[in-house]
Motif scaffolding. Structure first.
Motif, mmCIF file in Angstrom:
data_model
loop_
_atom_site.group_PDB
_atom_site.id
_atom_site.type_symbol
_atom_site.label_atom_id
_atom_site.label_comp_id
_atom_site.label_asym_id
_atom_site.label_seq_id
_atom_site.Cartn_x
_atom_site.Cartn_y
_atom_site.Cartn_z
ATOM 1 N N THR A 1 -0.512 5.129 -12.255
ATOM 2 C CA THR A 1 0.063 4.013 -11.524
ATOM 3 C C THR A 1 -0.794 3.730 -10.305
ATOM 4 O OG1 THR A 1 2.275 4.580 -12.272
ATOM 5 C CG2 THR A 1 2.117 3.186 -10.312
ATOM 6 N N ARG A 2 -1.137 2.475 -10.118
ATOM 7 C CA ARG A 2 -1.949 2.061 -8.980
ATOM 8 C C ARG A 2 -1.079 1.286 -8.009
ATOM 9 N NH1 ARG A 2 -7.454 0.307 -12.220
ATOM 10 N NH2 ARG A 2 -7.494 2.163 -13.517
ATOM 11 N N CYS A 3 -1.437 1.380 -6.751
ATOM 12 C CA CYS A 3 -0.707 0.689 -5.692
ATOM 13 C C CYS A 3 -1.184 -0.754 -5.610
ATOM 14 C CB CYS A 3 -0.963 1.423 -4.375
ATOM 15 S SG CYS A 3 -0.216 0.644 -2.945
ATOM 16 N N LEU A 4 -0.270 -1.679 -5.390
ATOM 17 C CA LEU A 4 -0.569 -3.099 -5.240
ATOM 18 C C LEU A 4 -0.074 -3.527 -3.874
ATOM 19 C CD1 LEU A 4 -1.499 -5.734 -6.710
ATOM 20 C CD2 LEU A 4 0.884 -5.992 -7.424
ATOM 21 N N PHE A 5 -0.922 -4.250 -3.122
ATOM 22 C CA PHE A 5 -0.569 -4.671 -1.764
ATOM 23 C C PHE A 5 -1.102 -6.074 -1.516
ATOM 24 C CE2 PHE A 5 -1.693 -4.872 2.809
ATOM 25 C CZ PHE A 5 -0.437 -4.685 3.353
ATOM 26 N N LEU B 1 -0.222 1.173 3.101
ATOM 27 C CA LEU B 1 -1.095 0.152 3.676
ATOM 28 C C LEU B 1 -0.267 -0.819 4.492
ATOM 29 C CD1 LEU B 1 -1.999 0.212 0.250
ATOM 30 C CD2 LEU B 1 -4.010 -0.489 1.474
ATOM 31 N N SER B 2 -0.886 -1.392 5.524
ATOM 32 C CA SER B 2 -0.276 -2.482 6.276
ATOM 33 C C SER B 2 -1.395 -3.361 6.799
ATOM 34 C CB SER B 2 0.608 -1.960 7.410
ATOM 35 O OG SER B 2 -0.161 -1.207 8.318
ATOM 36 N N ALA B 3 -1.070 -4.611 7.091
ATOM 37 C CA ALA B 3 -2.100 -5.570 7.475
ATOM 38 C C ALA B 3 -1.733 -6.300 8.757
ATOM 39 C CB ALA B 3 -2.309 -6.589 6.354
ATOM 40 N N SER B 4 -2.767 -6.775 9.452
ATOM 41 C CA SER B 4 -2.569 -7.630 10.622
ATOM 42 C C SER B 4 -1.980 -8.961 10.160
ATOM 43 C CB SER B 4 -3.902 -7.854 11.348
ATOM 44 O OG SER B 4 -4.835 -8.473 10.475
ATOM 45 N N ILE C 1 -6.721 -4.047 7.882
ATOM 46 C CA ILE C 1 -5.770 -3.261 7.106
ATOM 47 C C ILE C 1 -5.807 -1.819 7.580
ATOM 48 C CG2 ILE C 1 -5.164 -2.481 4.780
ATOM 49 C CD1 ILE C 1 -6.831 -5.001 3.861
ATOM 50 N N ALA C 2 -4.642 -1.253 7.847
ATOM 51 C CA ALA C 2 -4.509 0.172 8.165
ATOM 52 C C ALA C 2 -4.123 0.886 6.873
ATOM 53 C CB ALA C 2 -3.458 0.393 9.241
ATOM 54 N N VAL C 3 -4.925 1.887 6.510
ATOM 55 C CA VAL C 3 -4.720 2.618 5.263
ATOM 56 C C VAL C 3 -4.398 4.066 5.601
ATOM 57 C CG1 VAL C 3 -5.724 3.290 3.055
ATOM 58 C CG2 VAL C 3 -6.416 1.131 4.130
ATOM 59 N N ARG C 4 -3.150 4.489 5.358
ATOM 60 C CA ARG C 4 -2.772 5.893 5.549
ATOM 61 C C ARG C 4 -3.207 6.679 4.333
ATOM 62 N NH1 ARG C 4 2.202 7.414 5.416
ATOM 63 N NH2 ARG C 4 2.952 5.682 4.185
ATOM 64 N N ALA D 1 1.508 3.440 9.915
ATOM 65 C CA ALA D 1 0.386 2.940 10.705
ATOM 66 C C ALA D 1 0.324 1.432 10.526
ATOM 67 C CB ALA D 1 -0.930 3.582 10.279
ATOM 68 N N VAL D 2 0.234 0.715 11.653
ATOM 69 C CA VAL D 2 0.200 -0.746 11.599
ATOM 70 C C VAL D 2 -0.816 -1.305 12.584
ATOM 71 C CG1 VAL D 2 2.309 -1.859 10.755
ATOM 72 C CG2 VAL D 2 2.396 -0.510 12.796
#
Length: 131
Positions: free
Chosen positions: A30-34, A74-77, A83-86, A113-114
Motif C-alpha cells: 500500500t502506498r500513501c497518496l497525498f 505529510l503536510s503542505a504549506s 511539504i513537511a515529510v515525517r 509536522a506542518v
C-alpha cells in the motif's frame, strides 16, 4: 483519487476515470497518496515521493529522501510548494521539500509536522514538546 495495494486511480468530478496506474504485478504494498495542492498528487513508495499532475498523471518530479525508513505523514504549506515529510529514518526525521527539492532535514521523530502558511518555517510536535 484513491490508492491502495493494487494501484492508484484518479477521477474527474463527474466520475470519469482520468488516469490510473496498476502496480500489483510488481508489488502489493500500500502506498500513501497525498494532495499537496489542487493540481498535484504525491504517491509515496518507501522513502520516494513522486509528484503527479492530478489531471493527466504526468510526473512533475521524483525525490528519494533516504535509502531506508518509511514516511509517517505529510503536510503542505498553503500554496502546496513546501511539504513537511515525517519519517522513521535515522530514529526520526522531518524532511522539508520545496518544489521537488530537498531543502532541509530536522533530526527529530515527530508526531506531527506542518509548514507555516508561506512555507518558510516548520513546526513539529513530539509528545508534549513543540519544536
Amino acid at each position: 483519487a484513491s490508492a491502495g495495494n493494487l494501484g492508484v486511480a484518479v477521477w474527474s468530478r463527474d466520475g470519469q476515470l482520468l488516469w490510473s496506474q496498476n502496480w500489483s504485478a510488481a508489488s502489493r504494498e500500500t502506498r500513501c497518496l497525498f494532495a499537496s495542492d489542487g493540481d498535484t498528487l504525491l504517491v509515496v513508495k518507501g522513502m520516494t515521493l513522486t509528484a503527479y499532475q492530478a489531471r493527466t498523471g504526468q510526473v512533475r518530479w521524483e525525490l528519494t529522501l533516504a535509502p531506508t525508513g518509511s514516511v509517517l505523514g505529510l503536510s503542505a504549506s498553503d500554496d502546496g510548494t513546501t511539504i513537511a515529510v515525517r519519517a522513521s529514518t535515522q530514529s526520526g526525521r522531518v524532511y522539508v521539500v520545496r518544489n521537488g527539492a530537498l531543502v532541509g532535514a530536522l533530526p527529530t521523530l515527530a508526531d506531527a509536522a506542518v509548514p507555516s502558511p508561506d512555507g518558510t518555517r516548520v513546526a513539529a510536535t513530539s509528545g508534549d514538546q513543540i519544536k
